[in-house]
Write a protein that holds these residues in place. Structure first.
Motif, PDB file in Angstrom:
ATOM      1  N   VAL A 268       5.993 -12.548  -3.809  1.00 60.51           N
ATOM      2  CA  VAL A 268       6.367 -11.512  -4.691  1.00 60.51           C
ATOM      3  C   VAL A 268       5.427 -10.169  -4.270  1.00 60.51           C
ATOM      4  O   VAL A 268       6.010  -9.282  -4.079  1.00 60.51           O
ATOM      5  N   ALA A 269       4.278 -10.508  -4.136  1.00 57.66           N
ATOM      6  CA  ALA A 269       3.088  -9.498  -4.147  1.00 57.66           C
ATOM      7  C   ALA A 269       3.203  -8.939  -2.616  1.00 57.66           C
ATOM      8  O   ALA A 269       3.577  -7.731  -2.391  1.00 57.66           O
ATOM      9  N   LEU A 270       2.971  -9.973  -1.433  1.00 53.59           N
ATOM     10  CA  LEU A 270       2.809  -9.517  -0.136  1.00 53.59           C
ATOM     11  C   LEU A 270       4.133  -9.270   0.524  1.00 53.59           C
ATOM     12  O   LEU A 270       3.981  -8.705   1.673  1.00 53.59           O
ATOM     13  N   GLU A 271       5.214  -9.834   0.120  1.00 50.95           N
ATOM     14  CA  GLU A 271       6.499  -9.832   0.663  1.00 50.95           C
ATOM     15  C   GLU A 271       7.517  -8.731   0.112  1.00 50.95           C
ATOM     16  O   GLU A 271       8.267  -8.222   0.816  1.00 50.95           O
ATOM     17  N   ARG A 272       7.573  -8.918  -1.130  1.00 52.89           N
ATOM     18  CA  ARG A 272       8.558  -8.185  -1.792  1.00 52.89           C
ATOM     19  C   ARG A 272       8.024  -6.936  -2.399  1.00 52.89           C
ATOM     20  O   ARG A 272       8.691  -5.924  -2.627  1.00 52.89           O
ATOM     21  N   LEU A 273       6.775  -6.684  -2.600  1.00 51.39           N
ATOM     22  CA  LEU A 273       6.369  -5.400  -3.403  1.00 51.39           C
ATOM     23  C   LEU A 273       5.803  -4.617  -2.378  1.00 51.39           C
ATOM     24  O   LEU A 273       6.162  -3.499  -1.919  1.00 51.39           O
ATOM     25  N   ASP A 274       4.798  -5.052  -1.484  1.00 54.47           N
ATOM     26  CA  ASP A 274       4.004  -4.203  -0.440  1.00 54.47           C
ATOM     27  C   ASP A 274       4.753  -3.688   0.606  1.00 54.47           C
ATOM     28  O   ASP A 274       4.712  -2.500   1.104  1.00 54.47           O
ATOM     29  N   PRO A 275       5.600  -4.500   1.215  1.00 58.87           N
ATOM     30  CA  PRO A 275       6.507  -3.931   2.292  1.00 58.87           C
ATOM     31  C   PRO A 275       7.425  -2.682   1.712  1.00 58.87           C
ATOM     32  O   PRO A 275       7.555  -1.950   2.394  1.00 58.87           O
ATOM     33  N   ALA A 276       7.727  -2.996   0.397  1.00 56.49           N
ATOM     34  CA  ALA A 276       8.825  -2.043   0.188  1.00 56.49           C
ATOM     35  C   ALA A 276       8.098  -0.621  -0.254  1.00 56.49           C
ATOM     36  O   ALA A 276       8.641   0.577  -0.172  1.00 56.49           O
ATOM     37  N   ILE A 277       6.955  -0.806  -0.726  1.00 55.67           N
ATOM     38  CA  ILE A 277       6.203   0.260  -1.006  1.00 55.67           C
ATOM     39  C   ILE A 277       5.934   1.097   0.132  1.00 55.67           C
ATOM     40  O   ILE A 277       5.828   2.268   0.120  1.00 55.67           O
ATOM     41  N   ASP A 278       5.320   0.273   1.038  1.00 53.63           N
ATOM     42  CA  ASP A 278       5.031   0.853   2.514  1.00 53.63           C
ATOM     43  C   ASP A 278       5.928   1.304   3.285  1.00 53.63           C
ATOM     44  O   ASP A 278       5.966   2.492   3.934  1.00 53.63           O
ATOM     45  N   GLU A 279       7.225   0.881   3.370  1.00 57.40           N
ATOM     46  CA  GLU A 279       8.287   0.937   4.157  1.00 57.40           C
ATOM     47  C   GLU A 279       9.718   1.421   3.709  1.00 57.40           C
ATOM     48  O   GLU A 279      10.562   2.057   4.225  1.00 57.40           O
ATOM     49  N   GLY A 280       9.868   1.552   2.357  1.00 59.61           N
ATOM     50  CA  GLY A 280      10.926   1.895   1.703  1.00 59.61           C
ATOM     51  C   GLY A 280      11.864   1.152   1.353  1.00 59.61           C
ATOM     52  O   GLY A 280      11.985  -0.222   1.444  1.00 59.61           O
ATOM     53  N   ASN A 359      15.131   3.289 -11.371  1.00 57.21           N
ATOM     54  CA  ASN A 359      15.599   2.113 -10.148  1.00 57.21           C
ATOM     55  C   ASN A 359      14.319   1.922  -9.323  1.00 57.21           C
ATOM     56  O   ASN A 359      13.591   2.931  -9.107  1.00 57.21           O
ATOM     57  N   PHE A 360      14.408   0.851  -8.619  1.00 52.13           N
ATOM     58  CA  PHE A 360      13.087   0.447  -7.995  1.00 52.13           C
ATOM     59  C   PHE A 360      12.884   1.370  -6.674  1.00 52.13           C
ATOM     60  O   PHE A 360      11.831   1.579  -6.318  1.00 52.13           O
ATOM     61  N   ASP A 361      14.157   1.709  -6.005  1.00 52.48           N
ATOM     62  CA  ASP A 361      13.889   2.487  -4.718  1.00 52.48           C
ATOM     63  C   ASP A 361      13.367   4.038  -5.313  1.00 52.48           C
ATOM     64  O   ASP A 361      12.461   4.526  -4.523  1.00 52.48           O
ATOM     65  N   GLU A 362      13.623   4.391  -6.575  1.00 56.18           N
ATOM     66  CA  GLU A 362      12.938   5.491  -6.842  1.00 56.18           C
ATOM     67  C   GLU A 362      11.627   5.495  -7.170  1.00 56.18           C
ATOM     68  O   GLU A 362      10.517   6.252  -6.940  1.00 56.18           O
ATOM     69  N   ILE A 363      11.093   4.285  -7.695  1.00 53.92           N
ATOM     70  CA  ILE A 363       9.816   4.253  -7.913  1.00 53.92           C
ATOM     71  C   ILE A 363       8.832   4.064  -6.882  1.00 53.92           C
ATOM     72  O   ILE A 363       7.735   4.621  -6.609  1.00 53.92           O
ATOM     73  N   ILE A 364       9.366   3.238  -5.808  1.00 53.53           N
ATOM     74  CA  ILE A 364       8.686   3.147  -4.510  1.00 53.53           C
ATOM     75  C   ILE A 364       8.590   4.403  -3.770  1.00 53.53           C
ATOM     76  O   ILE A 364       7.615   4.740  -2.899  1.00 53.53           O
ATOM     77  N   SER A 365       9.533   5.438  -3.810  1.00 51.01           N
ATOM     78  CA  SER A 365       9.611   6.421  -3.131  1.00 51.01           C
ATOM     79  C   SER A 365       8.415   7.377  -3.620  1.00 51.01           C
ATOM     80  O   SER A 365       8.084   8.414  -2.857  1.00 51.01           O
ATOM     81  N   GLU A 366       7.970   7.197  -4.883  1.00 51.03           N
ATOM     82  CA  GLU A 366       6.861   8.082  -5.463  1.00 51.03           C
ATOM     83  C   GLU A 366       5.432   7.547  -5.230  1.00 51.03           C
ATOM     84  O   GLU A 366       4.606   8.036  -5.828  1.00 51.03           O
ATOM     85  N   GLU A 367       5.462   6.459  -4.613  1.00 53.98           N
ATOM     86  CA  GLU A 367       4.019   5.951  -4.298  1.00 53.98           C
ATOM     87  C   GLU A 367       3.733   5.446  -3.075  1.00 53.98           C
ATOM     88  O   GLU A 367       4.884   5.496  -2.223  1.00 53.98           O
ATOM     89  N   THR A 368       2.625   5.152  -2.381  1.00 51.63           N
ATOM     90  CA  THR A 368       2.298   4.715  -1.015  1.00 51.63           C
ATOM     91  C   THR A 368       1.355   3.519  -1.247  1.00 51.63           C
ATOM     92  O   THR A 368       0.925   3.357  -2.405  1.00 51.63           O
ATOM     93  N   LEU A 369       1.434   2.670  -0.426  1.00 51.62           N
ATOM     94  CA  LEU A 369       0.425   1.294  -0.471  1.00 51.62           C
ATOM     95  C   LEU A 369      -0.773   1.883  -0.625  1.00 51.62           C
ATOM     96  O   LEU A 369      -1.393   2.804   0.394  1.00 51.62           O
ATOM     97  N   ASN A 372      -1.949   3.068  -5.947  1.00 53.72           N
ATOM     98  CA  ASN A 372      -1.935   2.447  -7.404  1.00 53.72           C
ATOM     99  C   ASN A 372      -0.982   3.095  -8.347  1.00 53.72           C
ATOM    100  O   ASN A 372      -1.256   3.244  -9.341  1.00 53.72           O
ATOM    101  N   GLY A 373       0.240   3.018  -7.886  1.00 58.15           N
ATOM    102  CA  GLY A 373       1.355   3.386  -8.665  1.00 58.15           C
ATOM    103  C   GLY A 373       1.937   2.202  -9.324  1.00 58.15           C
ATOM    104  O   GLY A 373       1.158   1.026  -9.080  1.00 58.15           O
ATOM    105  N   PRO A 374       2.918   2.226 -10.029  1.00 58.21           N
ATOM    106  CA  PRO A 374       3.437   1.060 -10.871  1.00 58.21           C
ATOM    107  C   PRO A 374       3.737   0.043 -10.101  1.00 58.21           C
ATOM    108  O   PRO A 374       3.533  -1.384 -10.598  1.00 58.21           O
ATOM    109  N   ALA A 375       4.305  -0.066  -9.115  1.00 60.65           N
ATOM    110  CA  ALA A 375       4.745  -1.172  -8.216  1.00 60.65           C
ATOM    111  C   ALA A 375       3.325  -1.683  -7.441  1.00 60.65           C
ATOM    112  O   ALA A 375       3.431  -2.763  -7.532  1.00 60.65           O
ATOM    113  N   GLY A 376       2.559  -0.964  -7.047  1.00 62.56           N
ATOM    114  CA  GLY A 376       1.201  -1.287  -6.570  1.00 62.56           C
ATOM    115  C   GLY A 376       0.413  -2.218  -7.707  1.00 62.56           C
ATOM    116  O   GLY A 376      -0.394  -3.098  -7.198  1.00 62.56           O
TER     117      GLY A 376
END
Length: 403
Positions: A268-280, A359-369, A372-376
């Motif tokens: 969940v952390a390394l495959e589902r959250l971090d790549p989404a934050i990093d790559e969109g 939505n999750f896609d908006e959340i990750i659009s507002e942060e980078t790896l 320390n955003g909410p997904a991070g």
């Protein structure tokens, strides 16, 4: 008053003996919990969760069948709703992966890749939009030389490259919602509030409507069959349940804790959250339906069910017993307390993310790896929880891998 020192000395001696016996580690208190208790509760939670998953997926199948038989806006909406509901229960079963069990053990069923593989290249299955809003059809649905059978579709799953996904939850999701490209008419926008918006007419008057319906029918039936196998093998008296209950206690514990530790940190952390934050968005788990926030809810709570020893069934009944916190705290209060704290922090970070109302896609659009955003922050909490699970495993005398 005259004291009888002989009697007093005798009472003192008896008191010392009783105190000494009560502190003997071989004479455990009546509220002691055992590894066997924890393992039994895990098996009960797992089998109940798989039963809920199968039953809610069968209800989804019924709604999809009704949609295929009579495609309308209403029947499509009902099929989508049933998919979303069933996902809540399947998502919690992710906690039983990487535990040498039937979901991903090559010597058993090993159907995880057929059930829930992602990310999915939607163009591999059906039409997608180009940057001007036009349609590109290079998928299996539009390839009339491809015979739509269960065996052929299974053979195409992950054929050639990892994102060539042809089966499972996300194939069904795409066939119900269509591509989520944030399109507004023919112009690419940042309208994160909308999910895929496939029309029911894709199953009536559109090109390849009949093939699309056949494809949806096949992959839905295949998913139900796979979930039935998991439900049956985990049920009391089932082939894997019997094997699991016969395992050495430390072997069973290693499987259980390796599963929840790896899923928390490695999956969940390394495959589902971090790549989404990093790559969109391309790495968003349920991008077509914009259900990724709820996927996070299910995955995180699936792990937490084992940590706290409690699962809420589809009917609202609570199945509970000995938790990992209970078992660990009995041996080391510091490690047990740390696990409790890290699990609570993970739930808090999850609820913070869900409480944003985005939505999750908006959340990750507002942060980078690393920003320390909410997904991070949720990712960091899951990693810390994974470490706490590993520490608990060490306390119980076993070693696990969480990466």
């Amino acid at each position: 008053m005259k004291l009888d020192f002989t009697k007093l000395s005798l009472l003192l001696l008896v008191s010392i003996i009783i105190t000494s016996c009560s502190n003997n580690e071989n004479d455990l208190p009546t509220d002691v919990v055992t590894k066997a208790d924890f393992i039994e509760n895990y098996a009960t939670i797992a089998s109940t969760n798989y039963a809920d998953t199968y039953n809610t997926a069968v209800a989804m199948q019924s709604k999809i069948n009704a949609f295929i038989a009579a495609p309308t806006e209403a029947t499509l909406a009902e099929a989508r709703t049933s998919w979303l509901y069933a996902r809540d229960f399947y998502g919690q079963t992710e906690a039983y992966r990487e535990a040498n069990g039937p979901i991903d053990n090559e010597d058993l069923l090993a159907t995880e890749g057929q059930i829930n593989a992602w990310p999915l290249d939607e163009g591999y299955i059906d039409y997608v939009f180009n940057t001007t809003g036009g349609i590109v059809q290079n998928g299996l649905v539009g390839d009339t030389t491809f015979d739509l059978t269960e065996a052929n579709i299974i053979a195409k799953n992950e054929d050639g490259k990892d994102d060539n996904i042809s089966t499972g939850w996300h194939a069904i999701e795409f066939l119900l919602w269509g591509q989520d490209s944030n399109y507004n008419d023919v112009t690419l926008t940042d309208d994160y509030s909308t999910s895929g918006n496939r029309s029911y007419t894709d199953y009536t008057t559109a090109d390849f409507a009949d093939r699309r319906a056949t494809y949806l029918q096949i992959v839905t039936d295949l998913l139900i069959n796979d979930l039935n196998d998991l439900n049956t093998t985990w049920a009391v008296g089932g082939s894997y349940r019997t094997t699991f209950e016969a395992l050495d206690e430390d072997a069973a514990l290693t499987n259980i804790l390796n599963g929840i530790g790896f899923i928390s940190n490695g999956e969940v952390a390394l495959e589902r959250l971090d790549p989404a934050i990093d790559e969109g968005q391309e790495n968003e788990h349920s991008c077509f339906s914009d259900n990724t926030n709820q996927d996070m809810w299910a995955n995180v709570n699936g792990i937490n069910n084992i940590i706290i020893g409690s699962y809420t069934t589809e009917s609202g009944e609570i199945v509970s017993g000995v938790s990992l916190i209970d078992l660990t705290t009995q041996l080391n209060t510091t490690i047990g307390s740390a696990l409790d704290t890290k699990a609570s922090e993970t739930i808090f970070k999850l609820n913070t993310l869900l409480g944003l109302g985005k939505n999750f896609d908006e959340i990750i659009s507002e942060e980078t790896l690393g920003s320390n955003g909410p997904a991070g922050q949720l990712s960091s909490a899951l990693k810390a929880q994974g470490t706490a699970i590993s520490d608990a495993a060490n306390t119980l005398g076993i070693n696990i891998t969480i990466n």
